[in-house]
Design an enzyme around this catalytic site. Structure first.
Site, PDB file in Angstrom:
ATOM      1  N   THR B 121      37.155 -25.775  41.910  1.00 37.55           N
ATOM      2  CA  THR B 121      38.416 -26.424  42.094  1.00 37.55           C
ATOM      3  C   THR B 121      39.080 -26.341  43.592  1.00 37.55           C
ATOM      4  OG1 THR B 121      38.961 -25.831  39.792  1.00 37.55           O
ATOM      5  CG2 THR B 121      40.891 -26.154  41.205  1.00 37.55           C
ATOM      6  N   GLN B 228      28.504 -29.334  37.996  1.00 36.65           N
ATOM      7  CA  GLN B 228      27.754 -29.285  36.853  1.00 36.65           C
ATOM      8  C   GLN B 228      26.343 -29.560  37.050  1.00 36.65           C
ATOM      9  OE1 GLN B 228      28.329 -28.553  33.934  1.00 36.65           O
ATOM     10  NE2 GLN B 228      30.527 -28.244  33.856  1.00 36.65           N
ATOM     11  N   HIS B 250      30.366 -20.199  38.447  1.00 35.09           N
ATOM     12  CA  HIS B 250      29.968 -19.822  36.984  1.00 35.09           C
ATOM     13  C   HIS B 250      29.456 -20.845  36.320  1.00 35.09           C
ATOM     14  CE1 HIS B 250      33.525 -21.699  35.177  1.00 35.09           C
ATOM     15  NE2 HIS B 250      34.020 -21.818  36.415  1.00 35.09           N
ATOM     16  N   CYS B 374      39.564 -27.802  30.132  1.00 34.78           N
ATOM     17  CA  CYS B 374      40.775 -27.835  30.576  1.00 34.78           C
ATOM     18  C   CYS B 374      41.887 -28.712  29.840  1.00 34.78           C
ATOM     19  CB  CYS B 374      40.846 -28.263  32.281  1.00 34.78           C
ATOM     20  SG  CYS B 374      39.361 -29.085  32.559  1.00 34.78           S
TER      21      CYS B 374
END
Lengths: 112, 450
Positions: B121, B228, B250, B374
Site C-alpha cells: 500500500t 500477488q 506478507h 478490504c
C-alpha cells in the site's frame, strides 16, 4: 566420500522425515514432509560429487532448521486443534510423540 | 434546558427510536451498519478446532525458514542499521543489504533499485503520488484500470482532487485490459500508467510485457502492483520494461509490515518522497528500516525464487482439482476471470442461486472470503466483479478460494465436499432454484409491479 555415502544420505532422509513429523502445525508438517520427500526423490539420480555434497549440506542445514523451528512453533500453539480431515486415519499413532499431547493427538498428520 | 429535553423527547418519539439524542439520519446509518455485520466476528472457543486456511490472497502464513532467518535479528542483532559507529549497526546494515540483494534477484533488478517500505500500500502510494507530483509541471494525466487495488484507486482519487486527469480503463469480460484501448488513452501529457500484474480477487494475469513495451515506446512511466505476483510467477523487470513495482512481504510467505518498491535507475525515474525525515533509503523513504522484517522479506524472496517452479506446479494441480471437482458435482458454477491468463492459486467461483455470505457462514470450517479483504466489510458486491460485467446476482454469490504453498490435497478435498454439500442444501431452500428447475427463465420475471 564417506559423508555423502548412500547410507549417510538415507539416514539424513529418515531423520528429516522424523523431525518434520514433530511440527505441531498441520500445514507446516505436511509441507515439510512433502517437500523433503520430493526434494530427495528429485535428486535421486545426481552423480556429480560436488553437487551431491552441496545437496547434503543443504539437507543438514534443513534438518537443523526444522529442529529449531518446531520448538519455536510449539509454544504459541498450545491448545491448537485443527479441523479433522476425513481422509487422515493416523491420528493417534506412535509418531505423534511430542511435548504437547493436547496439541497433537487430535490433529491429523499427513503421514507419508 | 427544559425546552431542549422536551424537544429531544418529541424528536425521539417521532422517529420511534429509544435514544433521543440521535437524529433520524444517524439512526438510519446505524441500522445499516448493524445489518452489514452478517458474519459476526468472534474469538474461537477453548477447544474449538481452527478452520482450514484457504485465503492465501488475503495473507500467507510465514514460512518456517523465513522465521528462522528473522529470529536472530529480533533477539540478538538488534542494532539500528543506520548507526554507523558500532558493530550492532554494521551487522544490521549488512543484513539489510543482503536482504535487498535477495529481493532484487527475485525480480531481476539491481539492489540499488530497491527501497524498503511498510508494504505494498505504501509502495503504491509512493509510486502514484510521487511520480505524479514530481512530473506535474508538464504531465497531468494518469491511466489506471477499474480493477486495481483500493489503495491505487484511492491515490488516483486524491490526485484528481489535486488537479490531475485520471482515466480508469474498463476491462473486458475476462478481466484483461484491451491494449488498443490503452494505446488510444495514452496522451502526450500522460505521466504514469498503473496496472496490476495479478488481480487479488479474480487472479487474472495482465499482459504486462506488452503493456511495458507500449509504455516505453510512448515514453510513459509504467507502474505495476505486483503484490500477488511476486514469488509466484517469474518476473523480470527488464524484460517487462517496468519502471516501478510494488512488492508486499506478507503475500509471499514473509512477515507482515514490510514491502518494497522497485524504482528503475536506467532510465532514471524520480519521485517526490512521501515520508520526510533523516534521508534513509536515498531520501525516498525516511525512517529506520526494520531489520528483522527486511531480513524476513529477503529470505522469503530467496525461498520463493528457489521454490517457484515447485510451488507453481503444486498450486496448479490443486486448483485444477478444486475447480473440476466442484464443477462436476454441481451445475451453474461460473469461474470469474480468464481461464488461461491467470494465476492458478486464486480461484473465484460464482454459485448461481446461492447467496455468497450465507455460503461463507455455512462453510465455517474453512477460512474463505468473497471478494477481497478490504471490501469484505460492506454489503456491496466487489467492484472488480462489477467491472468484469458479472450480473448483480452472480456477483453477490462469489467465493474466492486461495491455494498456496502449504495447502494439501486433503484440505482441497474437504473444502470441495463441504462446498458441494452446502450449495446443494442452500439451493434446496432457494425459491429461485425451484423456479429454475421448473424451467422458468429468471431474467424474464418482472419483480416489481410498479
Amino acid at each position: 566420500m564417506a559423508a555423502s555415502s548412500r547410507e549417510h544420505v538415507l539416514s539424513l532422509y529418515r531423520l528429516l522425515l522424523k523431525e518434520s513429523k514433530k511440527f505441531p502445525s498441520y500445514n507446516y508438517r505436511t509441507y515439510a514432509l512433502r517437500r523433503v520427500r520430493d526434494a530427495f526423490r528429485e535428486n535421486r539420480t545426481v552423480e556429480d560429487p560436488k553437487v551431491v555434497e552441496e545437496l547434503v549440506k543443504r539437507a543438514r542445514d534443513g534438518l537443523a532448521l526444522i529442529q529449531r523451528q518446531k520448538w519455536s512453533s510449539i509454544i504459541p500453539t498450545i491448545g491448537l486443534r485443527q479441523v479433522k480431515l476425513p481422509a487422515c486415519t493416523a491420528s493417534v499413532s506412535g509418531v505423534h510423540r511430542c511435548v504437547c499431547v493436547r496439541v497433537c493427538c487430535s490433529v491429523c498428520g499427513g503421514v507419508c | 434546558m427544559m425546552n431542549r429535553t422536551l424537544s429531544r423527547k418529541l424528536l425521539g418519539s417521532m422517529c420511534g427510536i429509544s435514544n433521543p439524542r440521535l437524529s433520524f439520519a444517524q439512526s438510519a446509518v446505524n441500522t445499516v451498519q448493524r445489518e452489514k455485520e452478517l458474519i459476526k466476528s468472534r474469538e474461537l472457543e477453548k477447544d474449538e478446532p481452527r478452520p482450514l486456511y484457504m485465503d492465501f490472497q488475503a495473507t500467507t502464513p510465514m514460512d518456517p525458514r523465513v522465521l528462522d532467518a528473522m529470529l536472530p535479528y529480533q533477539v540478538n542483532y538488534y542494532g539500528n542499521p543506520h548507526s554507523r559507529t558500532h558493530a550492532y549497526g554494521w551487522e544490521s546494515e549488512s543484513a539489510m543489504e543482503k536482504a535487498r540483494k535477495q529481493v532484487a534477484d527475485l525480480i531481476g533488478a539491481d539492489p540499488r533499485e530497491i527501497v524498503f517500505t511498510s508494504g505494498a500500500t505504501e509502495s503504491n502510494n509512493m509510486s502514484i503520488k510521487g511520480v505524479a507530483r514530481f512530473y506535474k509541471a508538464k504531465k497531468k494525466h494518469i491511466v489506471t484500470t477499474q480493477t486495481e487495488h483500493k489503495c491505487v484507486l484511492d491515490s488516483c482519487r486524491i490526485m484528481e482532487a489535486e488537479g490531475f486527469d485520471v482515466t480508469y480503463l474498463p476491462v473486458k469480460n475476462n478481466g484483461l485490459i484491451d491494449l488498443k484501448q490503452l494505446e488510444e488513452t495514452i496522451r502526450p501529457d500522460t505521466s504514469l500508467v498503473s496496472i496490476m500484474t495479478v488481480n487479488n480477487e479474480i487472479g487474472v494475469k495482465q499482459p504486462i510485457k506488452e503493456i511495458g513495451h507500449l509504455c516505453r515506446s510512448k515514453n510513459v512511466f509504467f507502474h505495476t502492483d505486483a503484490a500477488q505476483a511476486v514469488g509466484k510467477i517469474p518476473i523480470n523487470v527488464n524484460d517487462w520494461k517496468v519502471d516501478l513495482m510494488s512488492i508486499s512481504g506478507h503475500k509471499l510467505y514473509g512477515p507482515k509490515g514490510i514491502g518494497a518498491l522497485y524504482l528503475r535507475r536506467r532510465p532514471r525515474i524520480r519521485i517526490e518522497p512521501l515520508q520526510s525525515g533523516g534521508g534513509q533509503e536515498r531520501g525516498l523513504r525516511s525512517g529506520t528500516v526494520p531489520t528483522p522484517l527486511a531480513v524476513g522479506l529477503g529470505a522469503a524472496c530467496e525461498i520463493a525464487q528457489q521454490e517457484l517452479e515447485y510451488d507453481h506446479k503444486h498450486v496448479t494441480v490443486l486448483a485444477n482439482r478444486l475447480v473440476q471437482k466442484i464443477m462436476a458435482a454441481i451445475p451453474d458454477v461460473v469461474l470469474n476471470g480468464d481461464p488461461d491468463q491467470r494465476y492458478p492459486g486464486c480461484v473465484n467461483l460464482s454459485f448461481a442461486y446461492v447467496e455468497g455470505e450465507s455460503l461463507l457462514m455455512a462453510l465455517k470450517d474453512v477460512a474463505l472470503s468473497s471478494g477481497s479483504a478490504c471490501t469484505s466489510a460492506s454489503l456491496e458486491p466487489s467492484y472488480v466483479l462489477r467491472a468484469i460485467g458479472t450480473d448483480e446476482d452472480l456477483a453477490h454469490s462469489s467465493i474466492r478460494f486461495g491455494i498456496g504453498r502449504f495447502t494439501t490435497e486433503d484440505e482441497v478435498d474437504y473444502t470441495v465436499e463441504k462446498c458441494v454439500q452446502q450449495v446443494k442444501r442452500l439451493r434446496e431452500m432457494s425459491p429461485l432454484w425451484e423456479m429454475v428447475q421448473e424451467g422458468i427463465d429468471i431474467k424474464s420475471i418482472k419483480w416489481t409491479q410498479h
